[in-house]
Design an enzyme around this catalytic site. Structure first.
Site, PDB file in Angstrom:
ATOM      1  N   ASP A  81       0.487  -1.397   0.482  1.00  0.00           N
ATOM      2  CA  ASP A  81       0.258  -0.288  -0.040  1.00  0.00           C
ATOM      3  C   ASP A  81       1.146   1.146   0.117  1.00  0.00           C
ATOM      4  O   ASP A  81       2.278   1.537   0.826  1.00  0.00           O
ATOM      5  CB  ASP A  81      -0.489   0.046   1.266  1.00  0.00           C
ATOM      6  CG  ASP A  81      -2.216   0.534   1.531  1.00  0.00           C
ATOM      7  OD1 ASP A  81      -2.913   0.648   0.477  1.00  0.00           O
ATOM      8  OD2 ASP A  81      -2.386   1.213   2.401  1.00  0.00           O
ATOM      9  N   HIS A  82       0.031   2.127  -0.965  1.00  0.00           N
ATOM     10  CA  HIS A  82       1.441   3.057  -0.877  1.00  0.00           C
ATOM     11  C   HIS A  82       2.463   3.406  -1.001  1.00  0.00           C
ATOM     12  O   HIS A  82       3.498   3.499  -0.280  1.00  0.00           O
ATOM     13  CB  HIS A  82       1.342   4.887  -0.114  1.00  0.00           C
ATOM     14  CG  HIS A  82      -0.513   4.839  -0.348  1.00  0.00           C
ATOM     15  ND1 HIS A  82      -0.541   5.870  -0.883  1.00  0.00           N
ATOM     16  CD2 HIS A  82      -1.321   4.490   0.730  1.00  0.00           C
ATOM     17  CE1 HIS A  82      -2.074   5.975  -0.754  1.00  0.00           C
ATOM     18  NE2 HIS A  82      -2.641   5.380   0.121  1.00  0.00           N
ATOM     19  N   ASP A 103       2.970   5.398  -5.206  1.00  0.00           N
ATOM     20  CA  ASP A 103       1.722   6.202  -5.065  1.00  0.00           C
ATOM     21  C   ASP A 103       3.291   7.718  -5.307  1.00  0.00           C
ATOM     22  O   ASP A 103       4.263   8.009  -4.758  1.00  0.00           O
ATOM     23  CB  ASP A 103       2.089   6.801  -3.708  1.00  0.00           C
ATOM     24  CG  ASP A 103       1.237   7.374  -2.978  1.00  0.00           C
ATOM     25  OD1 ASP A 103       0.559   8.063  -4.284  1.00  0.00           O
ATOM     26  OD2 ASP A 103       0.268   7.892  -2.264  1.00  0.00           O
ATOM     27  N   GLU A 133      -1.664   6.429  -8.532  1.00  0.00           N
ATOM     28  CA  GLU A 133      -1.912   7.399  -7.539  1.00  0.00           C
ATOM     29  C   GLU A 133      -2.603   8.274  -8.386  1.00  0.00           C
ATOM     30  O   GLU A 133      -1.286   8.938  -8.653  1.00  0.00           O
ATOM     31  CB  GLU A 133      -2.421   7.456  -6.209  1.00  0.00           C
ATOM     32  CG  GLU A 133      -2.858   9.029  -5.556  1.00  0.00           C
ATOM     33  CD  GLU A 133      -2.662   9.011  -3.748  1.00  0.00           C
ATOM     34  OE1 GLU A 133      -2.378   7.601  -3.375  1.00  0.00           O
ATOM     35  OE2 GLU A 133      -3.309  10.030  -3.437  1.00  0.00           O
ATOM     36  N   HIS A 207      -9.475   5.364  -1.476  1.00  0.00           N
ATOM     37  CA  HIS A 207      -8.367   4.871  -0.122  1.00  0.00           C
ATOM     38  C   HIS A 207      -9.177   6.198   0.743  1.00  0.00           C
ATOM     39  O   HIS A 207      -9.960   6.640   0.485  1.00  0.00           O
ATOM     40  CB  HIS A 207      -6.986   5.985  -0.057  1.00  0.00           C
ATOM     41  CG  HIS A 207      -6.380   5.437  -1.003  1.00  0.00           C
ATOM     42  ND1 HIS A 207      -5.311   4.674  -0.719  1.00  0.00           N
ATOM     43  CD2 HIS A 207      -6.504   4.118  -2.211  1.00  0.00           C
ATOM     44  CE1 HIS A 207      -4.784   3.976  -1.638  1.00  0.00           C
ATOM     45  NE2 HIS A 207      -4.738   3.501  -2.545  1.00  0.00           N
ATOM     46  N   GLY A 208      -8.779   6.086   2.501  1.00  0.00           N
ATOM     47  CA  GLY A 208      -9.777   6.809   3.347  1.00  0.00           C
ATOM     48  C   GLY A 208     -10.992   6.417   3.579  1.00  0.00           C
ATOM     49  O   GLY A 208     -11.766   6.996   3.650  1.00  0.00           O
TER      50      GLY A 208
HETATM   51  P1  13P Z   1      -7.871   5.111   6.249  1.00  0.00           P
HETATM   52  O1  13P Z   1      -7.195   4.422   7.241  1.00  0.00           O
HETATM   53  O2  13P Z   1      -9.376   6.281   6.270  1.00  0.00           O
HETATM   54  O3  13P Z   1      -9.965   3.870   6.222  1.00  0.00           O
HETATM   55  O4  13P Z   1      -7.825   5.086   4.923  1.00  0.00           O
HETATM   56  C1  13P Z   1      -7.090   3.470   4.046  1.00  0.00           C
HETATM   57  C2  13P Z   1      -6.240   3.546   3.447  1.00  0.00           C
HETATM   58  O5  13P Z   1      -6.016   4.538   2.279  1.00  0.00           O
HETATM   59  C3  13P Z   1      -5.377   2.698   3.121  1.00  0.00           C
HETATM   60  O6  13P Z   1      -4.284   2.800   1.524  1.00  0.00           O
HETATM   61  O1  G3H Z   2      -3.330   4.624   3.063  1.00  0.00           O
HETATM   62  C1  G3H Z   2      -2.369   5.286   4.962  1.00  0.00           C
HETATM   63  C2  G3H Z   2      -2.275   3.581   5.049  1.00  0.00           C
HETATM   64  O2  G3H Z   2      -3.410   3.909   6.629  1.00  0.00           O
HETATM   65  C3  G3H Z   2      -0.972   3.960   6.117  1.00  0.00           C
HETATM   66  O3  G3H Z   2      -0.740   4.302   7.729  1.00  0.00           O
HETATM   67  O4  G3H Z   2       1.545   4.944   7.282  1.00  0.00           O
HETATM   68  O5  G3H Z   2       0.650   4.209   9.735  1.00  0.00           O
HETATM   69  O6  G3H Z   2       0.656   2.203   7.611  1.00  0.00           O
HETATM   70  P1  G3H Z   2       0.245   4.432   8.079  1.00  0.00           P
HETATM   71 ZN    ZN Z   3      -4.559   5.001   1.157  1.00  0.00          ZN
END
Ligand code: 13P
Ligand code: G3H
Ligand code: ZN
Length: 280
Positions: A81-82, A103, A133, A207-208
């Site tokens: 992720d990211h 990302d 993204e 996301h989010g």
């Molecule tokens: P939230 O923590 O807001 O659920 O976002 C998760 C996310 O987008 C991880 O990439």
């Molecule tokens: O998109 C963001 C995720 O919630 C990751 O958060 O870097 O704290 O693991 P983190």
């Molecule tokens: Zn995210």
């Protein structure tokens, strides 16, 4: 079974639902997601951020997820992720991950394309799916800190050009969601989502999604979102579970009781999300 996100998301796109992509950083969280997926007979994406990997260790977390996925009858993808560093993408590919996100949204359009293309080339050579993204999702994305209020929503025409030029398998778009806890009510730009959906063929990613209302999430799925990222709601459930264990016995020191209670709470939240995203 361990599969790519491409397989899971193409199926979701063809049938009009969304797959939950759940962030993890320890064994109990992985077990909670896998148990919920099996119970709901649903495909899931298990994902970890760069900071989760720093916490748990790449080999350790890879082994836990791959072991759980290989033993499971449901399709499970292991996704970065990211990802911001090309070296991290390479390390995940070497460790058996089936999907990565690059990302490069902090860069301008051309540089985002360039960095994304580089990842697509190496990932596709290894049969690994790539998410990228375009636009900026506010909140804290790992090492990328995006100032609240300065969000840049995804431009539909740019999205079409971006997908065409990079060859990505899925696209994360900015339509009003933010990472972490919301201070106010999130307001999603559904008109923009419709426009993006009209000109982009690959599955779209939201996301989010923690803290977004169920009706807004279902509306987003109906308009073309096929992957929904959830992290904060799971951390909250896990932490609530720990607190519940301590509320029962403040002196509790058997960590299996504490983490077991946390795992159960998280299982319940993941199960709810899977059912919500299936639109059944
Ligand atoms: P939230 O923590 O807001 O659920 O976002 C998760 C996310 O987008 C991880 O990439
Ligand atoms: O998109 C963001 C995720 O919630 C990751 O958060 O870097 O704290 O693991 P983190
Ligand atoms: Zn995210």
């Amino acid at each position: 079974m361990l599969v790519t996100t491409r397989e899971i998301l193409n199926q979701a796109q063809n049938s009009g639902y969304a797959v939950g992509a759940f962030n993890v950083s320890n064994m109990e969280q992985v077990q909670a997601v896998v148990a919920a997926a099996e119970n709901e007979k649903a495909a899931v994406i298990i994902q970890a951020s760069e900071s989760a990997l720093k916490y748990a260790g790449l080999e350790m977390l890879s082994s836990i997820v791959i072991c759980a996925a290989q033993k499971s009858p449901v399709p499970i993808a292991l996704h970065l992720d990211h990802g911001t560093a090309f070296e991290m993408v390479e390390a995940c590919i070497k460790s058996g991950w089936t999907s990565v996100m690059i990302d490069a949204s902090a860069y301008d359009f051309e540089l985002n394309i360039e960095k994304t293309k580089k990842v697509v080339e190496i990932a596709h050579r290894n049969n690994i799916s790539v998410e990228a993204e375009l636009g900026r999702i506010v909140g804290t994305e790992d090492q990328i800190s995006v100032k609240e209020g300065s969000e840049l929503f995804t431009d539909p025409d740019e999205a079409a050009e971006f997908v065409e030029r990079t060859g990505v398998d899925s696209l994360a778009i900015a339509i009003g969601t933010a990472h972490g806890k919301y201070k106010g009510e999130p307001k999603l730009d559904f008109e923009r989502l419709k426009l993006i959906k009209n000109c982009v063929e690959v599955p779209l990613v939201l996301h989010g999604a923690s803290g977004v209302s169920s009706s807004d999430l279902q509306q987003a799925i109906k308009l073309g979102i096929n992957k929904i990222n959830i992290d904060t709601d799971l951390r909250q459930a896990f932490a609530d579970g720990c607190r519940e264990a301590f509320a029962k016995n403040q002196q509790e020191y058997d960590i299996r009781k504490i983490c077991g209670c946390a795992r159960k709470k998280m299982f319940e939240v993941v199960s709810e999300k899977i059912r919500l995203f299936s639109l059944k």
